[in-house]
Design a protein around this motif. Structure first.
Motif, PDB file in Angstrom:
ATOM      1  N   SER A 139     -54.445 -35.589  10.270  1.00 44.88           N
ATOM      2  CA  SER A 139     -54.584 -36.864  10.961  1.00 44.88           C
ATOM      3  C   SER A 139     -53.820 -37.966  10.223  1.00 44.88           C
ATOM      4  CB  SER A 139     -56.059 -37.229  11.080  1.00 44.88           C
ATOM      5  OG  SER A 139     -56.214 -38.522  11.586  1.00 44.88           O
ATOM      6  N   ASP A 140     -54.001 -38.021   8.900  1.00 44.47           N
ATOM      7  CA  ASP A 140     -53.292 -39.027   8.105  1.00 44.47           C
ATOM      8  C   ASP A 140     -51.781 -38.810   8.156  1.00 44.47           C
ATOM      9  OD1 ASP A 140     -55.727 -40.092   7.491  1.00 44.47           O
ATOM     10  OD2 ASP A 140     -55.635 -39.672   5.343  1.00 44.47           O
ATOM     11  N   LEU A 141     -51.352 -37.564   8.038  1.00 38.82           N
ATOM     12  CA  LEU A 141     -49.918 -37.264   8.094  1.00 38.82           C
ATOM     13  C   LEU A 141     -49.334 -37.612   9.461  1.00 38.82           C
ATOM     14  CD1 LEU A 141     -49.129 -33.881   6.316  1.00 38.82           C
ATOM     15  CD2 LEU A 141     -47.923 -36.038   6.059  1.00 38.82           C
ATOM     16  N   ALA A 142     -50.025 -37.249  10.506  1.00 39.23           N
ATOM     17  CA  ALA A 142     -49.537 -37.526  11.859  1.00 39.23           C
ATOM     18  C   ALA A 142     -49.366 -39.021  12.082  1.00 39.23           C
ATOM     19  CB  ALA A 142     -50.485 -36.938  12.896  1.00 39.23           C
ATOM     20  N   SER A 143     -50.298 -39.812  11.583  1.00 47.49           N
ATOM     21  CA  SER A 143     -50.173 -41.263  11.776  1.00 47.49           C
ATOM     22  C   SER A 143     -48.993 -41.812  10.986  1.00 47.49           C
ATOM     23  CB  SER A 143     -51.465 -41.985  11.405  1.00 47.49           C
ATOM     24  OG  SER A 143     -51.696 -41.932  10.019  1.00 47.49           O
ATOM     25  N   LEU A 144     -48.712 -41.251   9.817  1.00 50.68           N
ATOM     26  CA  LEU A 144     -47.548 -41.698   9.042  1.00 50.68           C
ATOM     27  C   LEU A 144     -46.241 -41.279   9.706  1.00 50.68           C
ATOM     28  CD1 LEU A 144     -48.752 -40.930   5.401  1.00 50.68           C
ATOM     29  CD2 LEU A 144     -48.383 -43.186   6.404  1.00 50.68           C
ATOM     30  N   LEU A 145     -46.224 -40.099  10.328  1.00 50.91           N
ATOM     31  CA  LEU A 145     -45.006 -39.595  10.964  1.00 50.91           C
ATOM     32  C   LEU A 145     -44.696 -40.305  12.281  1.00 50.91           C
ATOM     33  CD1 LEU A 145     -45.387 -35.771  10.293  1.00 50.91           C
ATOM     34  CD2 LEU A 145     -43.823 -37.349   9.173  1.00 50.91           C
ATOM     35  N   GLU A 146     -45.643 -41.036  12.823  1.00 49.50           N
ATOM     36  CA  GLU A 146     -45.424 -41.740  14.081  1.00 49.50           C
ATOM     37  C   GLU A 146     -44.606 -43.024  13.909  1.00 49.50           C
ATOM     38  OE1 GLU A 146     -49.228 -42.381  15.826  1.00 49.50           O
ATOM     39  OE2 GLU A 146     -49.483 -40.279  16.353  1.00 49.50           O
ATOM     40  N   HIS A 147     -44.553 -43.553  12.704  1.00 48.55           N
ATOM     41  CA  HIS A 147     -43.816 -44.798  12.476  1.00 48.55           C
ATOM     42  C   HIS A 147     -42.317 -44.591  12.619  1.00 48.55           C
ATOM     43  CE1 HIS A 147     -47.616 -45.697  10.231  1.00 48.55           C
ATOM     44  NE2 HIS A 147     -47.498 -46.775  10.989  1.00 48.55           N
ATOM     45  N   LEU A 148     -41.665 -45.543  13.238  1.00 46.31           N
ATOM     46  CA  LEU A 148     -40.228 -45.474  13.421  1.00 46.31           C
ATOM     47  C   LEU A 148     -39.515 -45.487  12.076  1.00 46.31           C
ATOM     48  CD1 LEU A 148     -38.020 -45.349  15.517  1.00 46.31           C
ATOM     49  CD2 LEU A 148     -38.033 -47.837  15.607  1.00 46.31           C
ATOM     50  N   ILE A 149     -39.975 -46.337  11.174  1.00 43.83           N
ATOM     51  CA  ILE A 149     -39.440 -46.378   9.817  1.00 43.83           C
ATOM     52  C   ILE A 149     -40.517 -45.774   8.913  1.00 43.83           C
ATOM     53  CG2 ILE A 149     -38.649 -47.836   7.922  1.00 43.83           C
ATOM     54  CD1 ILE A 149     -37.715 -49.829  10.078  1.00 43.83           C
ATOM     55  N   MET A 150     -40.200 -44.613   8.363  1.00 38.97           N
ATOM     56  CA  MET A 150     -41.194 -43.865   7.606  1.00 38.97           C
ATOM     57  C   MET A 150     -41.155 -44.218   6.124  1.00 38.97           C
ATOM     58  SD  MET A 150     -41.767 -39.780   7.599  1.00 38.97           S
ATOM     59  CE  MET A 150     -41.342 -39.802   9.315  1.00 38.97           C
ATOM     60  N   ASP A 151     -42.327 -44.367   5.548  1.00 39.15           N
ATOM     61  CA  ASP A 151     -42.460 -44.606   4.115  1.00 39.15           C
ATOM     62  C   ASP A 151     -42.686 -43.248   3.442  1.00 39.15           C
ATOM     63  OD1 ASP A 151     -43.107 -45.278   1.528  1.00 39.15           O
ATOM     64  OD2 ASP A 151     -44.473 -46.899   2.084  1.00 39.15           O
ATOM     65  N   PHE A 152     -41.615 -42.670   2.918  1.00 39.46           N
ATOM     66  CA  PHE A 152     -41.700 -41.339   2.340  1.00 39.46           C
ATOM     67  C   PHE A 152     -42.584 -41.303   1.088  1.00 39.46           C
ATOM     68  CE2 PHE A 152     -37.835 -40.999   4.872  1.00 39.46           C
ATOM     69  CZ  PHE A 152     -38.110 -39.834   5.577  1.00 39.46           C
ATOM     70  N   ASP A 153     -42.718 -42.444   0.425  1.00 40.40           N
ATOM     71  CA  ASP A 153     -43.602 -42.492  -0.742  1.00 40.40           C
ATOM     72  C   ASP A 153     -45.061 -42.283  -0.334  1.00 40.40           C
ATOM     73  OD1 ASP A 153     -41.557 -42.894  -2.576  1.00 40.40           O
ATOM     74  OD2 ASP A 153     -41.640 -45.083  -2.367  1.00 40.40           O
ATOM     75  N   LYS A 154     -45.414 -42.631   0.889  1.00 41.01           N
ATOM     76  CA  LYS A 154     -46.771 -42.407   1.383  1.00 41.01           C
ATOM     77  C   LYS A 154     -46.937 -40.989   1.930  1.00 41.01           C
ATOM     78  CE  LYS A 154     -47.929 -47.164   2.563  1.00 41.01           C
ATOM     79  NZ  LYS A 154     -48.259 -48.095   3.664  1.00 41.01           N
ATOM     80  N   VAL A 155     -45.883 -40.438   2.503  1.00 44.30           N
ATOM     81  CA  VAL A 155     -45.942 -39.101   3.092  1.00 44.30           C
ATOM     82  C   VAL A 155     -45.951 -38.020   2.009  1.00 44.30           C
ATOM     83  CG1 VAL A 155     -44.677 -37.427   4.523  1.00 44.30           C
ATOM     84  CG2 VAL A 155     -44.832 -39.817   5.239  1.00 44.30           C
ATOM     85  N   ASP A 156     -45.189 -38.226   0.955  1.00 42.93           N
ATOM     86  CA  ASP A 156     -44.991 -37.218  -0.086  1.00 42.93           C
ATOM     87  C   ASP A 156     -46.292 -36.658  -0.677  1.00 42.93           C
ATOM     88  OD1 ASP A 156     -43.067 -35.729  -1.780  1.00 42.93           O
ATOM     89  OD2 ASP A 156     -43.948 -36.947  -3.396  1.00 42.93           O
TER      90      ASP A 156
END
Length: 79
Positions: free
Chosen positions: A50-67
């Motif tokens: 759920s957390d990953l999916a919400s991060l991947l939905e952003h047009l500009i992704m913050d890879f520091d949060k996804v990593d």
């Protein structure tokens, strides 16, 4: 393109997790504890995916949060 690659990696990790889950499930069912692993994995997956999916939905992704999520998901699906 980075989003597509991340989605591909996420799908590979999920596939690995499913395999690991099936193996754990067989072990616990043989010991008379059906449903235990399913409940633990379901709670974990609901949270992290759920957390990953919400991060991947952003047009500009913050890879520091996804990593950190990707590393945790990968580590949790290791055999």
């Amino acid at each position: 393109m980075a989003v597509a690659k991340l989605r591909e990696q996420l799908n590979a990790l999920l596939s690995s997790m499913i395999t690991s889950f099936q193996q754990l499930k067989m072990l616990y069912e043989d010991r008379g504890m059906p449903g235990f692993i399913a409940n633990v994995v379901t709670l974990f997956c609901d949270w992290i995916i759920s957390d990953l999916a919400s991060l991947l939905e952003h047009l500009i992704m913050d890879f520091d949060k996804v990593d950190p999520y990707v590393h945790q998901l990968k580590g949790s699906s290791a055999r």
